[in-house]
Design a protein around this motif. Structure first.
Motif, PDB file in Angstrom:
ATOM      1  N   LYS A  52      -5.817  -3.081  -2.955  1.00 62.26           N
ATOM      2  CA  LYS A  52      -5.372  -4.273  -3.075  1.00 62.26           C
ATOM      3  C   LYS A  52      -5.980  -4.645  -3.933  1.00 62.26           C
ATOM      4  O   LYS A  52      -4.625  -5.423  -4.879  1.00 62.26           O
ATOM      5  CB  LYS A  52      -6.050  -4.868  -1.653  1.00 62.26           C
ATOM      6  CG  LYS A  52      -5.109  -6.373  -2.048  1.00 62.26           C
ATOM      7  CD  LYS A  52      -5.499  -7.395  -0.740  1.00 62.26           C
ATOM      8  CE  LYS A  52      -5.639  -8.634  -0.988  1.00 62.26           C
ATOM      9  NZ  LYS A  52      -5.795  -9.646  -0.197  1.00 62.26           N
ATOM     10  N   PRO A  53      -6.860  -4.617  -4.281  1.00 61.07           N
ATOM     11  CA  PRO A  53      -6.920  -4.532  -6.274  1.00 61.07           C
ATOM     12  C   PRO A  53      -6.419  -3.917  -7.404  1.00 61.07           C
ATOM     13  O   PRO A  53      -5.817  -4.894  -8.129  1.00 61.07           O
ATOM     14  CB  PRO A  53      -8.377  -4.243  -6.111  1.00 61.07           C
ATOM     15  CG  PRO A  53      -8.768  -4.184  -5.415  1.00 61.07           C
ATOM     16  CD  PRO A  53      -8.243  -3.548  -4.438  1.00 61.07           C
ATOM     17  N   TYR A  54      -5.312  -3.515  -7.030  1.00 59.80           N
ATOM     18  CA  TYR A  54      -4.559  -2.586  -7.945  1.00 59.80           C
ATOM     19  C   TYR A  54      -3.497  -2.988  -7.548  1.00 59.80           C
ATOM     20  O   TYR A  54      -2.384  -3.121  -8.912  1.00 59.80           O
ATOM     21  CB  TYR A  54      -4.982  -1.005  -7.691  1.00 59.80           C
ATOM     22  CG  TYR A  54      -6.622  -1.223  -7.859  1.00 59.80           C
ATOM     23  CD1 TYR A  54      -6.862  -0.791  -9.181  1.00 59.80           C
ATOM     24  CD2 TYR A  54      -6.615  -0.357  -6.915  1.00 59.80           C
ATOM     25  CE1 TYR A  54      -7.768  -0.619  -9.099  1.00 59.80           C
ATOM     26  CE2 TYR A  54      -7.991   0.235  -7.063  1.00 59.80           C
ATOM     27  CZ  TYR A  54      -8.814   0.216  -8.236  1.00 59.80           C
ATOM     28  OH  TYR A  54      -9.866   0.520  -8.471  1.00 59.80           O
ATOM     29  N   MET A  55      -3.289  -3.317  -5.907  1.00 56.60           N
ATOM     30  CA  MET A  55      -1.209  -2.825  -5.963  1.00 56.60           C
ATOM     31  C   MET A  55      -1.299  -4.958  -6.647  1.00 56.60           C
ATOM     32  O   MET A  55       0.336  -5.583  -6.355  1.00 56.60           O
ATOM     33  CB  MET A  55      -1.117  -2.715  -4.978  1.00 56.60           C
ATOM     34  CG  MET A  55      -0.219  -2.749  -3.697  1.00 56.60           C
ATOM     35  SD  MET A  55      -0.340  -1.814  -2.442  1.00 56.60           S
ATOM     36  CE  MET A  55       1.885  -2.880  -2.300  1.00 56.60           C
ATOM     37  N   SER A  56      -2.030  -5.905  -5.970  1.00 49.37           N
ATOM     38  CA  SER A  56      -1.309  -7.141  -6.336  1.00 49.37           C
ATOM     39  C   SER A  56      -1.176  -7.191  -7.335  1.00 49.37           C
ATOM     40  O   SER A  56       0.004  -8.131  -6.758  1.00 49.37           O
ATOM     41  CB  SER A  56      -3.080  -7.804  -6.245  1.00 49.37           C
ATOM     42  OG  SER A  56      -4.196  -7.546  -4.813  1.00 49.37           O
ATOM     43  N   ALA A  57      -1.286  -7.280  -8.671  1.00 52.74           N
ATOM     44  CA  ALA A  57      -0.379  -7.315  -9.312  1.00 52.74           C
ATOM     45  C   ALA A  57       0.961  -7.086  -9.286  1.00 52.74           C
ATOM     46  O   ALA A  57       1.829  -7.552  -9.964  1.00 52.74           O
ATOM     47  CB  ALA A  57      -0.835  -6.613 -10.869  1.00 52.74           C
ATOM     48  N   HIS A  58       1.482  -5.958  -8.722  1.00 47.19           N
ATOM     49  CA  HIS A  58       2.674  -5.807  -8.162  1.00 47.19           C
ATOM     50  C   HIS A  58       3.187  -6.165  -6.704  1.00 47.19           C
ATOM     51  O   HIS A  58       4.848  -5.782  -6.709  1.00 47.19           O
ATOM     52  CB  HIS A  58       2.868  -3.719  -8.259  1.00 47.19           C
ATOM     53  CG  HIS A  58       2.088  -3.373  -9.570  1.00 47.19           C
ATOM     54  ND1 HIS A  58       2.174  -2.927 -11.023  1.00 47.19           N
ATOM     55  CD2 HIS A  58       0.682  -2.901  -8.717  1.00 47.19           C
ATOM     56  CE1 HIS A  58       1.494  -2.508 -11.116  1.00 47.19           C
ATOM     57  NE2 HIS A  58       0.151  -2.726 -10.543  1.00 47.19           N
ATOM     58  N   LEU A  59       2.618  -6.762  -6.412  1.00 50.33           N
ATOM     59  CA  LEU A  59       3.732  -7.502  -5.157  1.00 50.33           C
ATOM     60  C   LEU A  59       3.980  -8.495  -6.079  1.00 50.33           C
ATOM     61  O   LEU A  59       3.826  -9.273  -6.937  1.00 50.33           O
ATOM     62  CB  LEU A  59       2.398  -7.711  -4.708  1.00 50.33           C
ATOM     63  CG  LEU A  59       1.928  -6.426  -2.996  1.00 50.33           C
ATOM     64  CD1 LEU A  59       0.994  -6.886  -2.468  1.00 50.33           C
ATOM     65  CD2 LEU A  59       3.136  -6.713  -2.749  1.00 50.33           C
ATOM     66  N   SER A  60       5.061  -8.950  -5.231  1.00 49.51           N
ATOM     67  CA  SER A  60       5.590 -10.376  -4.865  1.00 49.51           C
ATOM     68  C   SER A  60       5.499 -11.609  -3.942  1.00 49.51           C
ATOM     69  O   SER A  60       4.822 -10.963  -3.057  1.00 49.51           O
ATOM     70  CB  SER A  60       7.267 -10.515  -4.809  1.00 49.51           C
ATOM     71  OG  SER A  60       7.810  -9.932  -5.462  1.00 49.51           O
ATOM     72  N   TYR A  61       5.294 -12.222  -4.234  1.00 57.32           N
ATOM     73  CA  TYR A  61       4.519 -13.585  -3.307  1.00 57.32           C
ATOM     74  C   TYR A  61       5.276 -14.584  -2.777  1.00 57.32           C
ATOM     75  O   TYR A  61       6.597 -14.863  -3.381  1.00 57.32           O
ATOM     76  CB  TYR A  61       2.756 -14.465  -3.340  1.00 57.32           C
ATOM     77  CG  TYR A  61       2.191 -12.974  -3.834  1.00 57.32           C
ATOM     78  CD1 TYR A  61       1.125 -13.212  -3.139  1.00 57.32           C
ATOM     79  CD2 TYR A  61       1.852 -12.200  -5.350  1.00 57.32           C
ATOM     80  CE1 TYR A  61       0.045 -11.951  -2.979  1.00 57.32           C
ATOM     81  CE2 TYR A  61       0.857 -11.714  -5.426  1.00 57.32           C
ATOM     82  CZ  TYR A  61       0.018 -11.601  -4.168  1.00 57.32           C
ATOM     83  OH  TYR A  61      -0.911 -10.422  -4.770  1.00 57.32           O
ATOM     84  N   ASP A  62       4.683 -15.086  -1.326  1.00 58.48           N
ATOM     85  CA  ASP A  62       5.814 -16.187  -0.784  1.00 58.48           C
ATOM     86  C   ASP A  62       4.733 -16.746   0.110  1.00 58.48           C
ATOM     87  O   ASP A  62       4.381 -15.891   1.198  1.00 58.48           O
ATOM     88  CB  ASP A  62       7.425 -14.500   0.723  1.00 58.48           C
ATOM     89  CG  ASP A  62       8.691 -16.015   0.549  1.00 58.48           C
ATOM     90  OD1 ASP A  62       8.979 -16.377   0.055  1.00 58.48           O
ATOM     91  OD2 ASP A  62       7.486 -16.445   1.847  1.00 58.48           O
ATOM     92  N   PRO A  63       4.820 -18.210   0.484  1.00 56.10           N
ATOM     93  CA  PRO A  63       4.009 -18.921   1.215  1.00 56.10           C
ATOM     94  C   PRO A  63       4.222 -18.262   2.356  1.00 56.10           C
ATOM     95  O   PRO A  63       3.189 -18.580   3.240  1.00 56.10           O
ATOM     96  CB  PRO A  63       5.197 -20.311   0.212  1.00 56.10           C
ATOM     97  CG  PRO A  63       5.286 -20.305  -0.054  1.00 56.10           C
ATOM     98  CD  PRO A  63       6.411 -18.599  -0.795  1.00 56.10           C
TER      99      PRO A  63
END
Lengths: 183, 99
Positions: A111-122
């Protein structure tokens, strides 16, 4: 009478002192033992730092973990699809639990490395809050529910988008790692 | 001048036929879910019952392919099936909301 009471008090005090000493020794022993047990890891980390490396997971390990994670992710998606399509999650629950347990262990490392590559949605965070009691990202939302049927029943039309967000995140992270290794 | 003898045509294997039928069924499933225009009417029509049968049959055929096709083809077949099932679930949810 007074002497007996005095002697008893002395004996009682000595007993307590002995008990306290034993307890202190035991606690100190346990602390020492846990420190010794943790030592190899700490030493390895120290050596890494001295040699100028960071404490982050090395790129090769990240890549290896990502490859394994991707396989499990596709297993999970297949389970979700099959359960949803057949409108019955029961036959898939045991396999879901296995995959879920693996992902629960592996994702915090990634997760610490992947977070930057994820798109977020509420909707992803809301789903986690309603099902597991904590806000989740698109990936976590796919395995935060203990029961597979909960995952399907609580979906309000966001499942496809959520899977796509999680999958795109994995692709982008893999591209990023490839870019680093290639340069 | 010698006459050219026609080359014998390669016989299609059963797995090629399965792939052909798989593509037909998946194409029909997309159409029956209303994602693709029906070429006969020029309109999108939703028939989830037929879509489910088409996906079920495609799933069955995919199971018969086993290791007889290239790994890339197999992965693609699995991906198409997953997409179809997910979209079917989504369409069903929409339909039950509307009902």
């Amino acid at each position: 009478m007074g002497l007996t009471t005095f002697a008893r008090a002395i004996a009682d005090g000595a007993g307590r002192l002995l008990w306290k000493t034993q307890l202190t020794l035991r606690t100190t022993g346990l602390q020492l033992l846990s420190t010794v047990r943790a030592l190899p890891e700490t030493v390895a980390e120290q050596i890494r730092t001295w040699r100028g490396h960071t404490l982050a997971m090395p790129i090769d390990e990240q890549r290896q973990l990502l490859a394994e994670f991707y396989e499990k992710f596709e297993d999970l998606v297949e389970l979700i699809c099959d359960a949803g399509f057949n409108a019955d999650a029961t036959p898939y629950q045991a396999r879901y639990e296995e995959v879920r347990a693996w992902m629960m262990r592996a994702y915090p490392l990634l997760k610490p490395y992947m977070s930057a590559h994820l798109s977020y949605d509420p909707s992803d965070a809301e789903f986690g809050l309603s099902v597991a009691g904590y806000a989740t990202d698109a990936m976590e939302a796919l395995f935060c529910a203990e029961q597979l049927h909960t995952l399907l029943e609580k979906d309000e039309g966001h499942l496809i988008g959520r899977i796509e967000r999680a999958r795109s995140g994995l692709y982008r992270y893999a591209d990023y790692l490839r870019g680093i290794i290639g340069t | 001048m010698a006459e050219e003898t026609p080359k014998p045509q390669a016989q299609a294997t059963v797995y090629e036929l399965i792939l052909y039928a798989f593509n037909l069924l998946t194409g029909y499933a997309w159409q029956a879910m209303g994602y693709v225009v029906n070429p006969a009417t020029g309109k999108t029509e939703v028939n989830l019952e037929e879509a489910k049968i088409a996906i079920d049959c495609a799933d069955f055929l995919a199971g018969k392919l086993g290791d007889h096709v290239e790994p890339e083809v197999r992965k693609e077949v699995e991906r198409v099936l997953r997409d179809l099932k997910l979209n079917y679930v989504s369409r069903s949810a929409e339909a039950s909301k509307e009902a």
